[in-house]
Every structure is written in C-alpha cells, then in structure tokens.
Scaffold this motif. Sequence first.
Motif, PDB file in Angstrom:
ATOM      1  N   TYR A  81       5.991   0.229  13.357  1.00 20.64           N
ATOM      2  CA  TYR A  81       5.997   1.554  13.977  1.00 20.64           C
ATOM      3  C   TYR A  81       5.222   1.582  15.288  1.00 20.64           C
ATOM      4  O   TYR A  81       5.656   2.184  16.270  1.00 20.64           O
ATOM      5  CB  TYR A  81       5.410   2.602  13.031  1.00 20.64           C
ATOM      6  CG  TYR A  81       6.259   2.879  11.815  1.00 20.64           C
ATOM      7  CD1 TYR A  81       7.650   2.900  11.898  1.00 20.64           C
ATOM      8  CD2 TYR A  81       5.677   3.130  10.577  1.00 20.64           C
ATOM      9  CE1 TYR A  81       8.424   3.151  10.781  1.00 20.64           C
ATOM     10  CE2 TYR A  81       6.448   3.388   9.458  1.00 20.64           C
ATOM     11  CZ  TYR A  81       7.819   3.394   9.568  1.00 20.64           C
ATOM     12  OH  TYR A  81       8.590   3.655   8.460  1.00 20.64           O
ATOM     13  N   HIS A 159       5.480   4.786   5.002  1.00 21.17           N
ATOM     14  CA  HIS A 159       5.045   5.900   5.821  1.00 21.17           C
ATOM     15  C   HIS A 159       4.239   5.442   7.029  1.00 21.17           C
ATOM     16  O   HIS A 159       4.302   6.038   8.105  1.00 21.17           O
ATOM     17  CB  HIS A 159       4.198   6.832   4.953  1.00 21.17           C
ATOM     18  CG  HIS A 159       3.672   8.019   5.683  1.00 21.17           C
ATOM     19  ND1 HIS A 159       4.497   8.870   6.393  1.00 21.17           N
ATOM     20  CD2 HIS A 159       2.424   8.496   5.834  1.00 21.17           C
ATOM     21  CE1 HIS A 159       3.757   9.820   6.942  1.00 21.17           C
ATOM     22  NE2 HIS A 159       2.513   9.611   6.630  1.00 21.17           N
ATOM     23  N   ASP A 160       3.470   4.346   6.870  1.00 16.39           N
ATOM     24  CA  ASP A 160       2.535   3.933   7.913  1.00 16.39           C
ATOM     25  C   ASP A 160       2.858   2.575   8.517  1.00 16.39           C
ATOM     26  O   ASP A 160       2.091   2.063   9.341  1.00 16.39           O
ATOM     27  CB  ASP A 160       1.109   3.907   7.342  1.00 16.39           C
ATOM     28  CG  ASP A 160       1.001   2.980   6.129  1.00 16.39           C
ATOM     29  OD1 ASP A 160       2.023   2.374   5.749  1.00 16.39           O
ATOM     30  OD2 ASP A 160      -0.092   2.852   5.567  1.00 16.39           O
ATOM     31  N   PHE A 162       3.008  -0.260   6.799  1.00 18.31           N
ATOM     32  CA  PHE A 162       2.334  -1.338   6.070  1.00 18.31           C
ATOM     33  C   PHE A 162       2.936  -1.626   4.691  1.00 18.31           C
ATOM     34  O   PHE A 162       2.322  -2.331   3.879  1.00 18.31           O
ATOM     35  CB  PHE A 162       0.838  -1.027   5.919  1.00 18.31           C
ATOM     36  CG  PHE A 162       0.068  -1.142   7.196  1.00 18.31           C
ATOM     37  CD1 PHE A 162       0.008  -2.350   7.868  1.00 18.31           C
ATOM     38  CD2 PHE A 162      -0.590  -0.053   7.746  1.00 18.31           C
ATOM     39  CE1 PHE A 162      -0.705  -2.477   9.053  1.00 18.31           C
ATOM     40  CE2 PHE A 162      -1.308  -0.164   8.930  1.00 18.31           C
ATOM     41  CZ  PHE A 162      -1.358  -1.380   9.590  1.00 18.31           C
TER      42      PHE A 162
END
Lengths: 324, 324
Positions: A81, A159-160, A162
């Motif tokens: 991201y 979501h992040d 990872f």
Amino acid sequence: MNDTVKPYVIGVDLGGTNTVFGIVNQRGEVLCDNTIRTQEYATAEAFVEAGVACLQPLIEHVGGIATIKAMGIGAPNGNYYSGAIEHAPNLPWKGIVPLADMFSRALGIPVAMTNDANAAAMGEMIYGVARGMKNFIVITLGTGVGSGIVINGQLVYGHDGFAGELGHVTMVRGDEGRPCGCGRKGCLETYCSATGVARTAREILAKTDRPSLLRELDPEKIQSLDVSIAAGKGDAVAKEIFAFTGKMLGEACADFAAFSSPEAFIFFGGLTKAGDLLMKPIEEAYNAHVMGIFRNKAKFLVSGLMSSNAAVLGASALGWEIGE
Amino acid sequence: MNDTVKPYVIGVDLGGTNTVFGIVNQRGEVLCDNTIRTQEYATAEAFVEAGVACLQPLIEHVGGIATIKAMGIGAPNGNYYSGAIEHAPNLPWKGIVPLADMFSRALGIPVAMTNDANAAAMGEMIYGVARGMKNFIVITLGTGVGSGIVINGQLVYGHDGFAGELGHVTMVRGDEGRPCGCGRKGCLETYCSATGVARTAREILAKTDRPSLLRELDPEKIQSLDVSIAAGKGDAVAKEIFAFTGKMLGEACADFAAFSSPEAFIFFGGLTKAGDLLMKPIEEAYNAHVMGIFRNKAKFLVSGLMSSNAAVLGASALGWEIGE
C-alpha cells in the motif's frame, strides 16, 4: 505507447546482503541482471542512486527506458500500500523508507513494492506452478517462514498491507513454545524455518543417544542443509527431523484451509530440496488433521521457480500488474 | 427493466427449525415476511413448493414479481459456487440439494445461496457496522462457531466454496482437546460456541467448590444464557467463564490477523449479549498474543444486525450482488 513497444519490466530482489536488478520479458525470461551490495549504502538515497546507475547499462541493452513498462520490488517488510519498507530489522535504513516513490522519481516509470513472499506468490501465479489458479498459498521456508496468499486471483494485503504472516501463527501455545524473533513464543517459524530445523536436530540429538551422521558435526553448527544431506544418505534421525517439520507444517495448513480453502499449498525455498522427506509428512499431517470437507482436496506442490532468478521474476510480476 | 422498477430483493433465512422469507428494500428494511417450518417437508421439491406459496402474498404486496431483482438464501452448508446445500447434518434433505436453481426456476428470478455466516458478513458490509470496510471477519457465536471473511471487499469462498470455517481451527492440539461435532478435537467451536460456554461452566463447577449462582441449576442443563444472567448479577465464576471464552477467541483472532490483517473482527449471536464481559477479554488476549505489527490496530465490534430479521437481511444482501 502500448504494450508491444513496452515489452519489459524490471524486477528487483532486495535482500539483506545483495540486491539484484533484472530485466524481464513477457515470457518470464530474465534477459540481463546486475547486483549491488545492499549493506554498502548507509542511506536509502545512496542506495537508489547506486541502483539506478547499475540499471543504466541493462536499460540501454534492451533499447532504453521507453521499452520498460514498470518496476516491481520484493523486499523484506515491503508494504504494497505504501510502497515503503517499514522497519526492516536486517536492512541498513531504519524507519519507513519510501523506496517505490524514490525509484519512480529517479527512473520516470511506475514502481510497486511488496514483501518477498508476496513476490514469490505473484511469480508462481504468472510464471510458476500456480498458473491458472485463483486460490493458493505460497509458503517460503528460508531463514524465516513467510507466506503469500492469493484469494480470488488477488494477493491478500489486508487492511494495512501486512497480511500473510503465516510464519507467525501460534503452533505451540503457552510457555513451552520456542521463542521467536518476533518476540512471541511457539510461532510456526520457530519449528519450520531452516533455523527451526537445525534447532530440532540439536534437540533430538541432545535428548537421545541414537546413532546419526549428524553426531559427526559440532551441534551448535548444524544447519538445515546438513540435515538434508544426512537424510539423503538414509540417516534415520535426519528423516525424523523432516517428518517432525512436515507434521507441523501440515497441521498449520489444515488451519489455513479452514480460512481460505486454497486449491494448492506451494512450498518455496531451500528446505524443499528434501523432496518427499518433507512433502509427504506435510500432506499426511494435513489430511489427518483437516476438516472432513477439505480432506484429500488440496494439492501440495514445490515451487517451479527455484532458479537463482526466482525472486527477480516474482518481483517483476508486480510490474505487469501496475504498469500503465 | 432497471433498478428503479426492481426495487426489492428476497432474503431467505433457512434454518434447521424455521425458514423465514422476507422482502427487503434498498435501505435494508424488511417490508414483510412469512415463515414455514423447515422440518415439515420431507423432500426439497415439497419445500420449494411451500416456499413459493408462502412468498406469493408477499410478492403481491410489493407489486408483483417484476419488482423483485433477485433472491438470496442463507443456509447451513450452503455453497455459493454450486448454489446447493451440501450434506447439511440438521436438515431433512440428504446429499446435495440444488436449492438456488430450484427456486430460480420456480420464481423466474436469479437466486444465489451462501452459508449463514457468510450471509451475516454480507449483511454487515451492506447494512451493518462494516459499511465502508473492505477487510473484516464476522464470527458467529451460536450453537456452533461460524465465520464470514471479507478480503478486498469480497466474501472469501475459496477453491471449493467452503472457505471461512474458522470455528474449526485447532486451538488445543493433541488428545486433551475437546471433541468436536466435526469429528476432530480441540476446535475453537468446542470452547467458544454457546455449547462450549455451557461445557466450560460444568467443568469449572465440577473442578472447584467455589460458590456460584450456577450451582442452583442442574449442571447438565446449564446453558450459555444462564451463565450470562449469573455474570450480569456479578457472579465471579460466571465472569471467569466469559473471560476464558474471550481469551480463547482473542488468541484465535491473533492467528487470523497473521492471515488477512482485517480492519475489524465483528461478533454476532446470542453470546455477544454478555457485552464487555466477553468483548474485553477478547481484545486483551488479542493484543497480548498478536504480532507487534498488528497490535492495537484491529477494531472489536458487536454486530449491528441483532434484530430478529438480521439473517433475512444478510441473505437479501446477496440478492443485490447477483441481480441483473
């Protein structure tokens, strides 16, 4: 400019020791490559400058930057991201390093980044044994245990960015779990990485007095390769070490099936050279422990990208995805 | 015909006892519903016939079948890919029952099916606390433990349509794990379902002589609701039962984070009425056991769809997805 005149992508395998830059065509062939030593550059700026300099002759070789669609970087702790390496313990640059942006500005092409295991999964999907599959999990067995998860034909970043840290699911709960580099205990990685295999060897040798070729070595210096070699010679203790490792992996995969029910589990890395000594116990433990509805359905495969350029190829696959 | 003249979908909550048919508008309001008793129909054909008959007055009420875009069914063992119920242990029809096709032919509209937990996840995404989220996991705490996993805004069905069985990851390995209805041992469901909570209560009461309101009940008849009521009155043993249940769920969620790093874990079902008594231990155990990179990032939420029509709403959400 369309694809026919931008027929190449750059793949970068950024490792703790070396960084390899390669130019890849649409058939997944690495046309040329070049290497710099990652640790020699104290700042990310110096590293990018050296990387661009080392790429120049390669780019000239294939006809200039106008023939390059994009660049993909696989790096430890690489976040898809943000395009940044975030807090990588084994790299010289601390904190958050926006390497994708830095290379993109320097080269004038789109650059994407992901972690090394995700790059391996991307490589398997485009060039390897996962061609045509939409749901599979790549498990990398190296110094650590990493994973790249593909669901509905897409890498899972979460979501992040990872997601896919399957080396760090807890296999042994409580205090008896082996301590892990992540600061917790009992992680899959502590049992099934190359380091974990060496540790299993030391434990078995210390606990019993069974004869083994491994007793000829200094226990503290035993490596997973020594276990492979001994197992290849028929050493019973070495075979048992792989059986234990495989059982742990198979039980972990049984839990992963309950999550995403993949078509295949694909294993990547040096440990897979043990072949059936490792793969058979994985598959047996999986089928013994998985829910009935998943039993005897999943394929257990060894990566088709085991050449020295596999990591470059995997990272380059990201380039096709993001290139305009 | 476009959406403005097909403003409704049908949602069906097919359960072991009752099947509820409801008509839902785009704001997620159940306009009208009707119920038949699932067990009264010995064949799937008879069930579909009765279902269509029970739907007729509802369809008339909203202006005829031309106003209905599609139908979504949530059912135990419902498979999204095949549109069939496959080997559901608690339904009267054995084997593989292609219920989506049967209803589609009878009604002349598209019909999709999924399992009840996936329907709940779909409902949360469209109408509930997961609105706007692309990565989250719904965990249903009922007679069993089910799950619906959303990654990149899509339900995870896996290679065979059976993904998302998180009630059946192994939490206690080896023979000391509690036996599970799935035939294995130590599954999350055996500890954290309503049945699991009642079993934990019996175990704690039998092992100690600590005073508890639960001792007023016949141990064999204790239900999770009794534990909730006792905990609500401040009973220390009852609170400890929820703390144990929450700890197990939190540790499981820590493993799920390593897989898909969701933005939120959303809990659904009767047990969540215990509120903070359950939710606090979940969140605490999660943050104590999860990898550092995930710590204090995930949200722990209780479903926003706890009305009696929640399951109908969840199933209806599938209708918007598939309707032409």
